[in-house]
Design an enzyme around this catalytic site. Structure first.
Site, PDB file in Angstrom:
ATOM      1  N   LYS A 238       6.091   0.012   0.983  1.00  0.00           N
ATOM      2  CA  LYS A 238       4.992  -0.402   0.251  1.00  0.00           C
ATOM      3  C   LYS A 238       5.085  -1.906   0.405  1.00  0.00           C
ATOM      4  O   LYS A 238       6.276  -2.512   0.033  1.00  0.00           O
ATOM      5  CB  LYS A 238       4.621  -0.035  -0.944  1.00  0.00           C
ATOM      6  CG  LYS A 238       3.401  -0.701  -1.428  1.00  0.00           C
ATOM      7  CD  LYS A 238       3.158  -0.235  -3.026  1.00  0.00           C
ATOM      8  CE  LYS A 238       1.914  -1.049  -3.676  1.00  0.00           C
ATOM      9  NZ  LYS A 238       1.791  -0.769  -4.980  1.00  0.00           N
ATOM     10  N   ASP A 243      -0.471  -8.173  -5.902  1.00  0.00           N
ATOM     11  CA  ASP A 243      -1.445  -7.253  -6.197  1.00  0.00           C
ATOM     12  C   ASP A 243      -2.092  -7.757  -7.387  1.00  0.00           C
ATOM     13  O   ASP A 243      -1.664  -7.477  -8.635  1.00  0.00           O
ATOM     14  CB  ASP A 243      -0.627  -6.061  -6.663  1.00  0.00           C
ATOM     15  CG  ASP A 243      -1.806  -4.726  -6.785  1.00  0.00           C
ATOM     16  OD1 ASP A 243      -2.720  -5.272  -6.695  1.00  0.00           O
ATOM     17  OD2 ASP A 243      -1.390  -3.808  -7.445  1.00  0.00           O
ATOM     18  N   LYS A 250      -6.500  -6.234 -12.963  1.00  0.00           N
ATOM     19  CA  LYS A 250      -5.084  -6.072 -13.466  1.00  0.00           C
ATOM     20  C   LYS A 250      -5.296  -6.885 -14.927  1.00  0.00           C
ATOM     21  O   LYS A 250      -5.984  -8.004 -14.916  1.00  0.00           O
ATOM     22  CB  LYS A 250      -3.892  -6.220 -12.910  1.00  0.00           C
ATOM     23  CG  LYS A 250      -3.307  -5.163 -11.868  1.00  0.00           C
ATOM     24  CD  LYS A 250      -2.010  -5.476 -11.283  1.00  0.00           C
ATOM     25  CE  LYS A 250      -1.658  -4.583 -10.337  1.00  0.00           C
ATOM     26  NZ  LYS A 250      -1.529  -3.326 -10.901  1.00  0.00           N
ATOM     27  N   ASP A 261       5.402  -6.232  -5.834  1.00  0.00           N
ATOM     28  CA  ASP A 261       4.621  -4.864  -5.608  1.00  0.00           C
ATOM     29  C   ASP A 261       5.044  -4.804  -4.158  1.00  0.00           C
ATOM     30  O   ASP A 261       4.504  -3.862  -3.350  1.00  0.00           O
ATOM     31  CB  ASP A 261       3.193  -5.041  -5.807  1.00  0.00           C
ATOM     32  CG  ASP A 261       2.619  -3.699  -5.816  1.00  0.00           C
ATOM     33  OD1 ASP A 261       3.481  -2.960  -6.047  1.00  0.00           O
ATOM     34  OD2 ASP A 261       1.435  -3.604  -5.519  1.00  0.00           O
ATOM     35  N   ASP A 320      -7.328  -0.787  -7.708  1.00  0.00           N
ATOM     36  CA  ASP A 320      -5.883  -0.879  -8.163  1.00  0.00           C
ATOM     37  C   ASP A 320      -4.954   0.279  -7.642  1.00  0.00           C
ATOM     38  O   ASP A 320      -3.578   0.126  -7.692  1.00  0.00           O
ATOM     39  CB  ASP A 320      -5.681  -1.234  -9.679  1.00  0.00           C
ATOM     40  CG  ASP A 320      -4.141  -2.058  -9.737  1.00  0.00           C
ATOM     41  OD1 ASP A 320      -3.505  -2.549  -8.988  1.00  0.00           O
ATOM     42  OD2 ASP A 320      -3.803  -1.661 -11.146  1.00  0.00           O
ATOM     43  N   GLU A 322      -4.307   0.879  -4.577  1.00  0.00           N
ATOM     44  CA  GLU A 322      -4.355   0.511  -3.292  1.00  0.00           C
ATOM     45  C   GLU A 322      -2.837   0.916  -2.509  1.00  0.00           C
ATOM     46  O   GLU A 322      -3.077   0.792  -1.311  1.00  0.00           O
ATOM     47  CB  GLU A 322      -4.356  -1.024  -3.033  1.00  0.00           C
ATOM     48  CG  GLU A 322      -3.146  -2.272  -3.113  1.00  0.00           C
ATOM     49  CD  GLU A 322      -2.499  -1.792  -4.361  1.00  0.00           C
ATOM     50  OE1 GLU A 322      -1.143  -2.135  -4.465  1.00  0.00           O
ATOM     51  OE2 GLU A 322      -2.924  -1.780  -5.401  1.00  0.00           O
ATOM     52  N   ARG A 324      -1.351   3.575  -2.398  1.00  0.00           N
ATOM     53  CA  ARG A 324      -1.267   4.873  -1.589  1.00  0.00           C
ATOM     54  C   ARG A 324      -2.301   4.854  -0.375  1.00  0.00           C
ATOM     55  O   ARG A 324      -1.977   5.675   0.401  1.00  0.00           O
ATOM     56  CB  ARG A 324      -1.855   6.025  -2.731  1.00  0.00           C
ATOM     57  CG  ARG A 324      -3.130   5.756  -3.278  1.00  0.00           C
ATOM     58  CD  ARG A 324      -3.205   6.599  -4.715  1.00  0.00           C
ATOM     59  NE  ARG A 324      -2.351   5.940  -5.604  1.00  0.00           N
ATOM     60  CZ  ARG A 324      -2.482   6.472  -6.902  1.00  0.00           C
ATOM     61  NH1 ARG A 324      -3.221   7.601  -7.090  1.00  0.00           N
ATOM     62  NH2 ARG A 324      -1.918   5.782  -7.944  1.00  0.00           N
TER      63      ARG A 324
END
Length: 471
Positions: A238, A243, A250, A261, A320, A322, A324
Site C-alpha cells: 500500500k 492520507d 480524518k 500510510d 477513508d 481507500e 483496500r
C-alpha cells in the site's frame, strides 16, 4: 565498517559481551568495583577506561538469549554510544557467540546508526572502523558483512521514505526515486499514468487518485534472476504517500502521522534493495499503487459506485477506507498478468488491527496453511511478529451492497481488519497462496532515535528472511 579475522596486541577500544551466566563465570577476573557495577543484564552497558583502552561491557541477559535479541541489544547500544565511539580497530570479545549471533550483532550495530534525515556520519560506516573477531574465518566474516550492509541499506530506505514529510515525498518525487532505484539495480520499471489506468480499467485505484493534484503512478518493479527454476514472489505494498481520509476527513489532531500510510510500500522497497544487493536467486514482482488520498472537488464521494480492474463494482461508503481500494486493483492486476508462486500484500490498513494488537504484531490473513505457518515462524524468528486471524465466510455478508457487488466497509463497529481482508479476497483471482498483512500498528511508533513517533523498519527483515529461505 570492516570485519577482520585477526587480533592485534593492543586495542584502544574493546566491546566485551556477556550473558548473565557468562559474567558470573568471568567477573572474578575483574576488580570488585566492576563486578558490583555490571551484571550482564539485557541492554546493560558499563564503560571501563584505563591508560591503554576503553572497554564497553555489554549485557545480553539470560543465557538462552534469542538471535533477534542480540540484534536489538546491539542496535540500542549503537544508538546510545554513537557519539562516544572511536573510529579505530575494535576487538569484540564474546567466545560464546555463534556465526548467526555474530551476524545479528553486526546488523544491530549498523541499524542503530539510523536517524532522520539519514547520513553515514556514524563511526560504524567509516571504513577505518574495524571489528576484529577471531572465532570466524575471514570468508564467513565477509559474508556477514555483505548481508548486514545489504539489509541495513534496505531497512534504511524503508525508514527514510516513511519518515519524510508529505511535501518531500509526493507522487512525483517518489516516482523519480523509484525510477532511479530501478536504474541502479537493473529492475524493470513500469508506471501507468491516469490516462493509461483508465484504458486498463484500474477503476478502484483511480477512485482514490481522482481527487489528487498529482497524476496517477501505478508502479510495477521487477527483479529478475538468471537462476533456473527460481521462485517468483508477488509483493503488493500500500502506497498512500499521505492520507487525509478524503471527503470522510480524518481527525486533524493526529493527521500529521498519516505520512506513514505507505508503510507497506516501504517494506517492499527495502526488500527489493536487499534482494538486489545480495543478488538473490529469486524473481520479485512488486506492485506499488502510488497516490495520495486528497480532498478536492474531484474527490470520490460516499455513495459513489466504481468498477474495479476485475470488473466487480464497489459502493464507496467511507473514502477513508481507500487502502483496500488501491490494493484491490493491485492484487487483481498482479494475479491476472503475472505467474507467482505466492502473493503477499502489506498495508497500514486499519485502526482495528492497532486497537487489537497495538505495536506487538501485525494481523495475518492467508488462504494457505503452509504460507501462514511460514509467515508466523519467520515473524517469530525476526521479531517482526504476526498473529493469524480468520477468513471465515461468516464475515462475507457484512460487505454485501444493494447497489454494487461489494461495499468498501461494513457498517458494524467491529472486526474491520477482518472485513478488509474478506474484501481483498475478492480480488486475488483465486490465487492459491495469498497472504494479507495488516501492519498499521507496527511500521510507525516509538523508536530509540526520535522523540515523536517514527519509522520502525518493520517488514523488511520479515520479507527478506521469508524470500531468502522459501522452499
Amino acid at each position: 565498517m570492516k570485519l577482520i579475522n585477526k587480533k592485534n596486541k593492543n586495542y584502544s577500544q574493546i566491546f566485551q559481551l556477556f550473558t548473565e551466566e557468562e559474567w558470573k563465570k568471568t567477573s572474578k577476573k575483574y576488580n570488585k568495583n566492576i563486578a558490583s557495577l555490571f551484571s550482564g543484564k539485557k541492554n546493560e552497558v558499563f564503560v571501563h577506561t584505563n591508560d591503554e583502552s576503553i572497554i564497553y561491557f555489554l549485557g545480553l541477559g539470560k543465557s538462552d538469549v534469542q538471535d533477534f535479541e542480540i540484534q536489538q541489544t546491539a542496535l540500542k547500544f549503537s544508538q546510545a554510544q554513537k557519539e562516544k565511539l572511536q573510529t579505530v580497530p575494535t576487538l569484540v570479545l564474546a567466545d560464546f557467540l555463534n556465526e548467526k549471533q555474530f551476524e545479528e550483532l553486526i546488523k544491530g550495530l549498523l541499524m542503530g546508526t539510523y536517524h532522520y534525515p539519514f547520513d553515514k556520519t556514524h563511526p560504524f560506516w567509516n571504513s577505518k572502523f574495524e571489528i576484529h573477531f577471531e572465532n570466524l574465518s575471514q570468508k564467513k566474516l565477509d559474508t556477514i558483512s555483505s548481508r548486514a550492509e545489504a539489509l541495513t541499506e534496505g531497512q534504511t530506505a524503508c525508514q527514510e521514505w516513511l519518515n519524510k514529510p508529505a511535501n518531500l515525498k509526493n507522487p512525483v518525487i517518489l516516482s523519480s526515486y523509484l525510477k532511479n532505484l530501478a536504474r541502479k539495480y537493473d529492475l524493470k520499471y513500469t508506471v501507468f499514468n491516469r490516462k493509461k489506468c483508465e484504458e486498463l480499467g484500474l477503476g478502484a485505484y483511480l477512485a482514490v487518485n481522482q481527487g489528487s493534484a498529482y497524476d496517477a503512478a501505478f508502479t510495477i518493479l521487477e527483479y529478475k534472476t538468471s537462476a533456473k527454476n527460481a521462485k517468483t514472489f508477488g509483493l503488493v505494498g500500500k502506497c498512500v504517500v499521505f492520507d487525509t481520509g478524503g471527503v470522510s476527513l480524518k481527525d486533524p489532531a493526529n493527521m500529521h502521522y498519516m505520512k506513514s500510510d505507505m508503510g507497506g510500500a516501504t517494506a517492499v522497497i527495502g526488500t527489493l534493495i536487499y534482494a538486489a544487493e545480495m543478488k538473490l536467486p529469486v524473481n520479485i514482482i512488486a506492485v506499488l499503487p502510488v497516490t495520495d488520498n486528497a480532498v478536492s472537488e474531484k474527490a470520490v464521494l460516499p455513495s459513489d459506485v466504481i468498477t474495479a480492474y476485475n470488473g466487480k463494482t464497489i459502493e464507496i461508503l467511507d473514502t477513508d477506507a481507500e487502502g483496500r481500494l488501491i490494493l484491490a486493483d493491485s492484487l487483481s492486476y498482479l494475479a491476472k498478468n503475472y505467474k507467482t508462486d505466492l502473493m503477499i500484500d502489506l498495508a497500514t490498513l486499519t485502526g482495528s488491527s492497532v486497537r487489537m494488537f497495538g505495536d506487538t504484531c501485525g494481523a495475518l490473513f492467508s488462504n494457505d496453511d503452509k504460507l501462514k505457518k511460514l509467515l508466523l515462524k519467520t515473524g517469530d524468528k525476526t521479531n517482526q511478529r504476526l498473529w493469524n486471524l480468520p477468513l471465515w465466510e461468516v464475515w462475507k455478508d457484512d460487505i454485501q451492497s444493494d447497489v454494487a457487488n461489494l461495499k468498501n466497509i461494513s457498517m458494524k463497529p467491529i472486526g474491520d481488519c477482518i472485513v478488509a481482508a474478506k474484501f481483498l479476497e475478492h480480488f486475488i483471482e483465486n490465487h492459491p497462496k495469498w497472504a494479507h498483512l495488516d501492519i498499521a500498528g507496527m511500521v510507525f511508533g516509538s523508536t530509540g532515535y526520535a522523540k515523536e513517533k517514527a519509522a520502525t523498519g518493520y517488514g523488511v527483515q520479515l520479507l527478506a528472511d521469508l524470500i531468502e529461505n522459501y522452499q
